[in-house]
Design a protein around this motif. Structure first.
Motif, PDB file in Angstrom:
ATOM      1  N   SER A 158       0.825  -1.211   0.000  1.00 47.72           N
ATOM      2  CA  SER A 158       0.000   0.000   0.000  1.00 47.72           C
ATOM      3  C   SER A 158       0.856   1.258   0.000  1.00 47.72           C
ATOM      4  O   SER A 158       0.528   2.247  -0.666  1.00 47.72           O
ATOM      5  N   ALA A 159       1.951   1.229   0.723  1.00 43.82           N
ATOM      6  CA  ALA A 159       2.828   2.401   0.801  1.00 43.82           C
ATOM      7  C   ALA A 159       3.423   2.742  -0.561  1.00 43.82           C
ATOM      8  O   ALA A 159       3.714   3.917  -0.831  1.00 43.82           O
ATOM      9  N   LYS A 160       3.589   1.749  -1.431  1.00 44.89           N
ATOM     10  CA  LYS A 160       4.137   2.016  -2.766  1.00 44.89           C
ATOM     11  C   LYS A 160       3.234   2.962  -3.552  1.00 44.89           C
ATOM     12  O   LYS A 160       3.712   3.790  -4.317  1.00 44.89           O
ATOM     13  N   ILE A 161       1.939   2.842  -3.360  1.00 50.35           N
ATOM     14  CA  ILE A 161       1.003   3.730  -4.053  1.00 50.35           C
ATOM     15  C   ILE A 161       1.190   5.160  -3.567  1.00 50.35           C
ATOM     16  O   ILE A 161       1.300   6.093  -4.358  1.00 50.35           O
ATOM     17  N   PHE A 162       1.264   5.327  -2.251  1.00 45.69           N
ATOM     18  CA  PHE A 162       1.428   6.676  -1.716  1.00 45.69           C
ATOM     19  C   PHE A 162       2.802   7.245  -2.043  1.00 45.69           C
ATOM     20  O   PHE A 162       2.941   8.445  -2.301  1.00 45.69           O
ATOM     21  N   LYS A 163       3.835   6.387  -2.072  1.00 45.17           N
ATOM     22  CA  LYS A 163       5.175   6.841  -2.457  1.00 45.17           C
ATOM     23  C   LYS A 163       5.151   7.375  -3.884  1.00 45.17           C
ATOM     24  O   LYS A 163       5.766   8.400  -4.183  1.00 45.17           O
ATOM     25  N   ALA A 164       4.435   6.688  -4.754  1.00 44.85           N
ATOM     26  CA  ALA A 164       4.355   7.112  -6.151  1.00 44.85           C
ATOM     27  C   ALA A 164       3.687   8.476  -6.281  1.00 44.85           C
ATOM     28  O   ALA A 164       4.031   9.257  -7.168  1.00 44.85           O
TER      29      ALA A 164
END
Length: 104
Positions: A7-13
């Motif tokens: 999930s954090a990958k989406i927010f990082k993007a």
């Protein structure tokens, strides 16, 4: 904990101005890496870095054509991001009165 990392990958993007600008460019349709490089005024290595993060998040899909990579927005990635944002920002009434520290 693994689901938090995904999930954090989406927010990082979504937390970088350059990546937001790339997503804006892709709203008008698929773009070749060479076009994005020119539009974003980024060296190949810089664009590659940002595209790796966007692709790993699932927000962007890629395909190879000869030596060039073409990028486009991913409908499935968008739907997943919207669902995730709703999930993490919607109060859970059942858990409202529960103390996470003392488990009561």
């Amino acid at each position: 904990m693994e689901s938090y990392h995904k999930s954090a990958k989406i927010f990082k993007a979504l937390c970088d101005p350059k990546r937001l600008a790339i997503l804006e460019q892709l709203r008008s349709g698929e773009k070749c890496a060479c076009v994005l490089q020119e539009l974003m005024d980024l060296p190949q290595s810089g664009l590659s870095y940002h595209m790796k993060i966007l692709c790993e998040s699932g927000l962007v899909a890629s395909r190879q054509e000869g030596k060039w990579t073409h990028y486009c927005l991913s409908e499935a990635g968008r739907d997943k991001a919207v669902k995730l944002l709703l999930a993490v920002t919607t109060p859970d009434v059942e858990q409202k009165n529960r103390c996470l520290l003392c488990d009561k």
